[in-house]
Motif scaffolding. Structure first.
Motif, PDB file in Angstrom:
ATOM      1  N   TYR A  12      25.129  43.197  45.483  1.00  0.00           N
ATOM      2  CA  TYR A  12      26.332  43.281  46.309  1.00  0.00           C
ATOM      3  C   TYR A  12      26.525  44.742  46.704  1.00  0.00           C
ATOM      4  N   LEU A  20      34.786  40.629  47.250  1.00  0.00           N
ATOM      5  CA  LEU A  20      34.795  40.710  45.789  1.00  0.00           C
ATOM      6  C   LEU A  20      36.163  41.132  45.265  1.00  0.00           C
ATOM      7  N   ARG A  23      38.933  38.659  44.369  1.00  0.00           N
ATOM      8  CA  ARG A  23      38.965  38.023  43.051  1.00  0.00           C
ATOM      9  C   ARG A  23      39.996  38.660  42.140  1.00  0.00           C
ATOM     10  N   ALA A  47      25.010  40.160  40.781  1.00  0.00           N
ATOM     11  CA  ALA A  47      25.647  38.934  40.326  1.00  0.00           C
ATOM     12  C   ALA A  47      25.784  38.882  38.808  1.00  0.00           C
ATOM     13  N   TYR A  48      24.832  39.452  38.070  1.00  0.00           N
ATOM     14  CA  TYR A  48      24.916  39.449  36.609  1.00  0.00           C
ATOM     15  C   TYR A  48      26.131  40.244  36.144  1.00  0.00           C
ATOM     16  N   VAL A  50      28.827  41.039  37.961  1.00  0.00           N
ATOM     17  CA  VAL A  50      30.049  40.429  38.488  1.00  0.00           C
ATOM     18  C   VAL A  50      30.415  39.155  37.727  1.00  0.00           C
ATOM     19  N   ASP A  51      29.429  38.314  37.440  1.00  0.00           N
ATOM     20  CA  ASP A  51      29.715  36.998  36.870  1.00  0.00           C
ATOM     21  C   ASP A  51      29.694  36.970  35.343  1.00  0.00           C
ATOM     22  N   ASP A  52      28.878  37.841  34.717  1.00  0.00           N
ATOM     23  CA  ASP A  52      28.697  37.764  33.269  1.00  0.00           C
ATOM     24  C   ASP A  52      29.379  38.875  32.480  1.00  0.00           C
ATOM     25  N   TRP A  56      37.472  39.098  34.949  1.00  0.00           N
ATOM     26  CA  TRP A  56      38.302  39.203  36.149  1.00  0.00           C
ATOM     27  C   TRP A  56      39.775  38.965  35.849  1.00  0.00           C
ATOM     28  N   TYR A  65      34.750  46.406  35.134  1.00  0.00           N
ATOM     29  CA  TYR A  65      35.208  46.486  36.535  1.00  0.00           C
ATOM     30  C   TYR A  65      35.375  47.942  36.945  1.00  0.00           C
TER      31      TYR A  65
END
Length: 438
Positions: A12, A20, A23, A47-48, A50-52, A56, A65
């Motif tokens: 990203y 993003l 979120r 993605a790793y 952001v998602d793992d 959030w 973050y």
């Protein structure tokens, strides 16, 4: 473990930033200011991360973050508002870039003389993409490694990633590197850095590493990387993971120490089972993993975080190595911790771990004269002072010799300090007698 198929890696960049940020539930104005900061400083994640890794529900206070996403107050408000107004008004890319460049030039994009003081030369010609900062160590910046799986908001090499060619350090001529090393037998170790060398696939990485294995003078090869934190799949499920590990084995089998310099900034980066697998596979090649990170306000500026990190690293078989001080570049004012507080955090964390974790050194400033360590605060001859020493130095004669600076509770970097009990620091040139008598 045989890998097949694609990497599955999804990056990203700034074009994804606004989506993003939604979120996090940030309003339009806050998102605009963050986008303004991202025109000056680089943004990239994957993605790793952001998602793992990011929680959030805890944004904007979540440390991961804050580690990878720009913050609206990272730069002076006047600069952020100026660029935000341009973005809001639909200014051209050229107009926005011109203002962003102006702001960057005030952020000391290359600290410690990176573009001039450290450049090796063949004859009178500087060699791009190399630094020879210490007699025994050469740093090399592979051209194909001049990005990362994700960028840290505090990164002192942010200037490498902003698209300004004059600020980049990179080389793709490994023959220049080997030629220089043959002319300088005092060099015993090479550090591949960037960017992140491990962004390169194994075939490209091998083109840089393999030629070094024929140089008898080399004792160690180091690789500086954040990949274990941001993309541990590189060593487990990526299609060339096995080939990469075999390359590591060849380095070790050649009689060299392969030092994998892993950057971990927060304990959460080591919670994933994928990280544990990656670490074990790297260690099984015979490589040593040493860990390091800077002390960063709002991300890891408390003793418990460092204590947890060092213990987790030790349990995984890694060697705690350095706690750095945030360097005098980029958004230093936003992230820096005063040296006095940095020492307290280091001392309290260090005193709470076993001797096996006490391989770590710090808090250390990678400054122009070398790596300056803050050993403590003392009262000497009625004066409160910082006790310092050089862990590494351009002048080897200065290594390990203690010196003193006047105590300053606001100081965040070496240049904020003033000598105590002397008219200069030991790494500074002597003042000519004519000037002293003037």
């Amino acid at each position: 473990m045989k890998q097949t198929g694609s990497r599955g890696f999804r990056a990203y960049t700034s074009k994804h930033l606004d989506e993003l940020l939604k979120r996090a539930g940030l309003d339009d104005g806050e998102r605009l200011r963050i986008r303004a900061v991202a025109t000056v400083l680089p943004f990239r994640t994957n993605a790793y991360v952001v998602d793992d890794l990011i929680d959030w529900a805890a944004v904007p206070d979540d440390p991961i973050y804050r580690l990878v996403f720009p913050q609206a107050d990272m730069l002076p408000a006047d600069d952020v508002n100026r660029i935000a107004d341009l973005l809001r008004g639909g200014a051209s890319t050229a107009e926005v870039n011109a203002v962003a460049h102006e702001v960057r030039m005030r952020l000391n994009p290359h600290p410690a003389g990176q573009l001039d003081l450290n450049l090796p030369r063949i004859g009178h010609e500087p060699i791009p993409g190399m630094q020879h900062k210490y007699p025994e160590t050469v740093l090399y910046f592979p051209k194909q490694g001049q990005t990362c799986h994700a960028y840290c908001t505090y990164c002192f090499r942010w200037a490498q990633f902003v698209g300004e060619p004059d600020l980049k350090m990179a080389s793709d001529d490994v023959h220049q590197l080997t030629g220089y090393l043959k002319e300088h037998p005092e060099v015993t170790n090479v550090l591949f850095t960037g960017g992140d060398p491990m962004i390169m696939g194994e075939p490209v990485l091998s083109r840089y590493v393999e030629p070094l294995l024929g140089l008898e003078q080399l004792e160690s090869i180091r690789i500086g990387t954040k990949s274990l934190a941001y993309w541990p799949q590189r060593y487990v499920t990526d299609p060339d993971a096995d080939d990469t590990l075999r390359l590591f084995e060849r380095v070790v089998e050649s009689g060299r120490n392969l030092a994998f310099m892993a950057h971990f900034s927060h304990p959460r980066e080591m919670e994933s089972p994928m990280v544990e697998k990656a670490v074990r596979r790297i260690l099984d090649t015979g490589a040593v993993i040493r860990t390091q990170a800077p002390l960063i306000r709002s991300i890891n500026d408390d003793p418990a975080t460092w204590q947890t990190m060092w213990r987790r690293q030790l349990s995984l078989g890694m060697v705690p190595y350095y706690m750095f001080v945030e360097r005098d570049t980029g958004p230093q004012d936003y992230f820096a911790v005063p040296l006095a507080r940095a020492y307290e955090i280091y001392r309290d964390a260090y005193s709470s771990v076993s001797g096996l974790c006490r391989t770590v050194r710090g808090p250390s400033m990678s400054a122009t004269p070398g790596k300056v360590c803050v050993d403590g605060v003392a009262e000497i001859a009625g004066q409160r002072v910082f006790v310092l020493h050089l862990i590494q130095a351009r002048d080897p004669e200065l290594v390990g010799r203690p010196f003193f600076a006047k105590y300053d509770p606001r100081a965040t970097w070496l240049t904020d300090l003033r000598p105590a009990f002397a008219d200069r620091f030991p790494y500074e040139p002597a003042i000519p007698s004519a000037r002293l008598s003037a």
